[in-house]
Design an enzyme around this catalytic site. Structure first.
Site, PDB file in Angstrom:
ATOM      1  N   GLY A 221       0.838  -1.194   0.000  1.00 33.76           N
ATOM      2  CA  GLY A 221       0.000   0.000   0.000  1.00 33.76           C
ATOM      3  C   GLY A 221       0.871   1.242   0.000  1.00 33.76           C
TER       4      GLY A 221
ATOM      5  N   SER B 115       2.656   4.804   1.093  1.00 34.78           N
ATOM      6  CA  SER B 115       3.281   5.291   2.319  1.00 34.78           C
ATOM      7  C   SER B 115       2.234   6.020   3.150  1.00 34.78           C
ATOM      8  CB  SER B 115       4.425   6.256   1.969  1.00 34.78           C
ATOM      9  OG  SER B 115       5.004   6.803   3.128  1.00 34.78           O
ATOM     10  N   GLY B 116       2.130   5.670   4.425  1.00 31.20           N
ATOM     11  CA  GLY B 116       1.143   6.296   5.300  1.00 31.20           C
ATOM     12  C   GLY B 116      -0.185   5.573   5.344  1.00 31.20           C
TER      13      GLY B 116
ATOM     14  N   SER C 166       2.841  -0.784   8.260  1.00 26.35           N
ATOM     15  CA  SER C 166       3.686  -1.160   9.403  1.00 26.35           C
ATOM     16  C   SER C 166       2.890  -1.241  10.690  1.00 26.35           C
ATOM     17  CB  SER C 166       4.837  -0.153   9.557  1.00 26.35           C
ATOM     18  OG  SER C 166       5.713  -0.211   8.455  1.00 26.35           O
TER      19      SER C 166
ATOM     20  N   SER D 134       5.991  -1.793  -2.091  1.00 27.78           N
ATOM     21  CA  SER D 134       6.012  -2.708  -3.250  1.00 27.78           C
ATOM     22  C   SER D 134       5.036  -2.241  -4.327  1.00 27.78           C
ATOM     23  CB  SER D 134       5.702  -4.149  -2.820  1.00 27.78           C
ATOM     24  OG  SER D 134       4.691  -4.241  -1.852  1.00 27.78           O
TER      25      SER D 134
END
Length: 212
Positions: free
Chosen positions: A35, A37-38, A42, A109
């Site tokens: 997905g 960033s943000g 994670s 990715s």
């Protein structure tokens, strides 16, 4: 095959993956979070890790930023380096699955072909791709690392979603929309999905039922 490669021989262990799964009391799988960033990849991976750990599941998170501090510190963010970054993580994830672990990999990715490259390293049931969906507007509003601001200012080239494309997964195993669900709700949805597809059974049955 190069001359050097012809001198390489695979060494087999007397302990196989099934032995390790039985010893651990659960199956092993690779869960791949992709997905923008943000989007929350994670956060989801570490929250799921905590849940699995509390249930006695041997697991580990491979985070995109973390691996660039060591294993992939020599790589940049060009298309070729991104591909090599994912190839290495795919191979590490494969080893961890063979070791009987749940490995949770959180990487942007962005390219479909690179994700497919990683998928092909695994047996079909061993690789579970989770698309962490979140609009670019919301990701930019969150901007937890200040990266979108830098990208808008031209300080970060090839930034996914701004100056580089993101290929939305065509057929992910599961979709988590972090604009709709909290982290806690999302973890429960993922766990439910893993149970439904038979990837998470606690404890792992020691005997196969006989149908008469």
């Amino acid at each position: 095959m190069s001359k050097e490669e012809r001198n390489i021989t695979w060494q087999s262990s007397s302990i196989n993956r099934q032995d390790r799964e039985k010893h651990n009391g659960h199956r092993s799988r690779a869960i791949w979070f992709t997905g923008l960033s943000g989007a929350g990849k994670s956060s989801l991976a570490f929250a799921l890790e905590q849940y699995l750990y509390d249930q006695g599941v041997r697991c580990y998170v491979l985070d995109g930023d973390n691996v660039r501090h060591g294993l992939n510190r020599d790589l940049g963010f060009t298309a070729g380096d991104r591909q090599e970054n994912l190839r290495r993580i795919g191979e590490v994830s494969k080893l961890m699955v063979d070791a009987g672990l749940f490995v949770l990999s959180a990487f942007i990715s962005p390219h479909e072909q690179d994700r497919e490259m990683v998928r092909q390293l695994f047996e079909p049931d061993d690789f579970i791709e989770i698309y962490v969906r979140c609009s670019i507007q919301e990701c930019e509003r969150r901007d937890p690392k200040g990266l979108y601001k830098k990208a808008r200012n031209g300080d970060i080239p090839h930034f996914t979603g701004i100056s580089a494309p993101y290929d939305v997964p065509k057929s992910p195993s599961f979709i988590i929309d972090t604009e709709q669900w909290s982290i806690e709700e999302a973890v429960q949805e993922i766990v439910h999905h893993l149970e439904q597809i038979g990837a998470l059974q606690l404890p792992l049955p020691t005997k196969t039922a006989v149908v008469h």
